[in-house]
Design a protein around this motif. Sequence first.
Motif, PDB file in Angstrom:
ATOM      1  N   ASP A  20      48.175  46.831  28.866  1.00  0.00           N
ATOM      2  CA  ASP A  20      47.697  46.733  30.249  1.00  0.00           C
ATOM      3  C   ASP A  20      46.170  46.786  30.319  1.00  0.00           C
ATOM      4  O   ASP A  20      45.533  46.001  31.035  1.00  0.00           O
ATOM      5  CB  ASP A  20      48.310  47.855  31.084  1.00  0.00           C
ATOM      6  N   ILE A  21      45.554  47.692  29.547  1.00  0.00           N
ATOM      7  CA  ILE A  21      44.095  47.821  29.551  1.00  0.00           C
ATOM      8  C   ILE A  21      43.439  46.546  29.018  1.00  0.00           C
ATOM      9  O   ILE A  21      42.502  46.002  29.626  1.00  0.00           O
ATOM     10  CB  ILE A  21      43.656  49.047  28.713  1.00  0.00           C
ATOM     11  N   SER A  62      44.721  43.554  28.816  1.00  0.00           N
ATOM     12  CA  SER A  62      45.007  42.426  29.720  1.00  0.00           C
ATOM     13  C   SER A  62      44.012  42.374  30.866  1.00  0.00           C
ATOM     14  O   SER A  62      43.587  41.290  31.298  1.00  0.00           O
ATOM     15  CB  SER A  62      46.433  42.530  30.266  1.00  0.00           C
ATOM     16  N   LYS A  63      43.615  43.532  31.379  1.00  0.00           N
ATOM     17  CA  LYS A  63      42.663  43.583  32.492  1.00  0.00           C
ATOM     18  C   LYS A  63      41.236  43.287  32.029  1.00  0.00           C
ATOM     19  O   LYS A  63      40.430  42.741  32.790  1.00  0.00           O
ATOM     20  CB  LYS A  63      42.734  44.943  33.166  1.00  0.00           C
ATOM     21  N   ARG A 102      41.054  38.877  31.051  1.00  0.00           N
ATOM     22  CA  ARG A 102      42.001  38.235  31.975  1.00  0.00           C
ATOM     23  C   ARG A 102      42.248  36.771  31.653  1.00  0.00           C
ATOM     24  O   ARG A 102      43.289  36.224  32.008  1.00  0.00           O
ATOM     25  CB  ARG A 102      41.499  38.376  33.416  1.00  0.00           C
TER      26      ARG A 102
END
Length: 365
Positions: free
Chosen positions: A330-331, A333-334, A337
């Motif tokens: 998640d980290i 991916s952000k 982007r």
Amino acid sequence: MKKSIIFCVIIISVGFIFLKNYNHKGRDDMSYKMISEENKHEGTWLIWPHKYAYGDEYKDEVEEIWVKITQALHLQERVHIIAYNEKEKIRITNLLDTNGVNMNSIDFTIAKSNDFWVRDTGPIFVKDENGCFIIADFKFDGWGKKAKYRHDDEIPKKVSTEKNIKIIDINDFVLEGGSIEIDGNGTFMGTKSSIISKNRNEKLTIEKAEEHLSKYLGVKNFIWLDGVVDEDITDAHIDGIARFVDDKRILTVSREEFGELYEGINMDDYDKINNAKNINGKQYEIIEMPLTKSNPRGLEYKGSYLNYYIGNSVVLLPVYNNENDKVAIDIISKLYRERRVIPIDVNSLYKYGGMIHCITQQQPN
């Protein structure tokens, strides 16, 4: 741009007419620049694991990771594979073809190697003042003479010869790719323990080391951590401690987990990261990445997610079949982007001391 390209072609062509694979010391009046990993790649270099160093069992245990890396990268960039010999080249070709890899995107260099940590032993690409890409051939000495290195130290020269890429001899300076982080805008981050200590460049002052780094990597602003000597074979490479996301952000772990990265690491290093400023005097934003919640199977230490690799369209992220894998995905991916995060289980590799970043090396456009 066209003039620069034509000039490079002329220089390279003339060089090959008179002295094929011309190997020279970097000129005193010439400076060079390393291009950031997140910039577009022409390709990625891998040293394929083989039986000649540690046997078939070792190779078979980790080889699937190389297959997955190749599958993920080859659709958007070339994959340059260093194979131990022609027999290995045929075996690897058959393996990749069986796994659906388009072999038109793959090429091979034949070169003996002592191991497969291409980040440290393979070619490091820099650009000269004329915009030409060159291999910067720093000295490799087996991480401070801890391992066999005769074949590994020759790999950049072999690549230069087979690919007709100009090379500069920087044999008076020991430097591994995993020991350097650049933010793409003139700032360097590294540990003294893996660059200037009793194990590397012992007689160099920090000022002299900075002269080398400035000349060959194009950096002017330095963030030095102390690191820790003799805790692992790398003496605390920076790519296991902190990574530049860009020239405004640094990714590292929390204060609570920082001491778990390396036994004996000084907590002052955590403060140095948090207080670091870029070349414009602006403090970096610090982003925290967790370690695994528990130790990967069979190991006495937690797993790190910092040792990821940025491809043209993907980020290859080490994972451990651990509950914090999802947090790390998640980290990343952000933070990236525009790229797809591809998790790769590195449990079989991590016990040998490295992860995804350690076994990849970018060749920029």
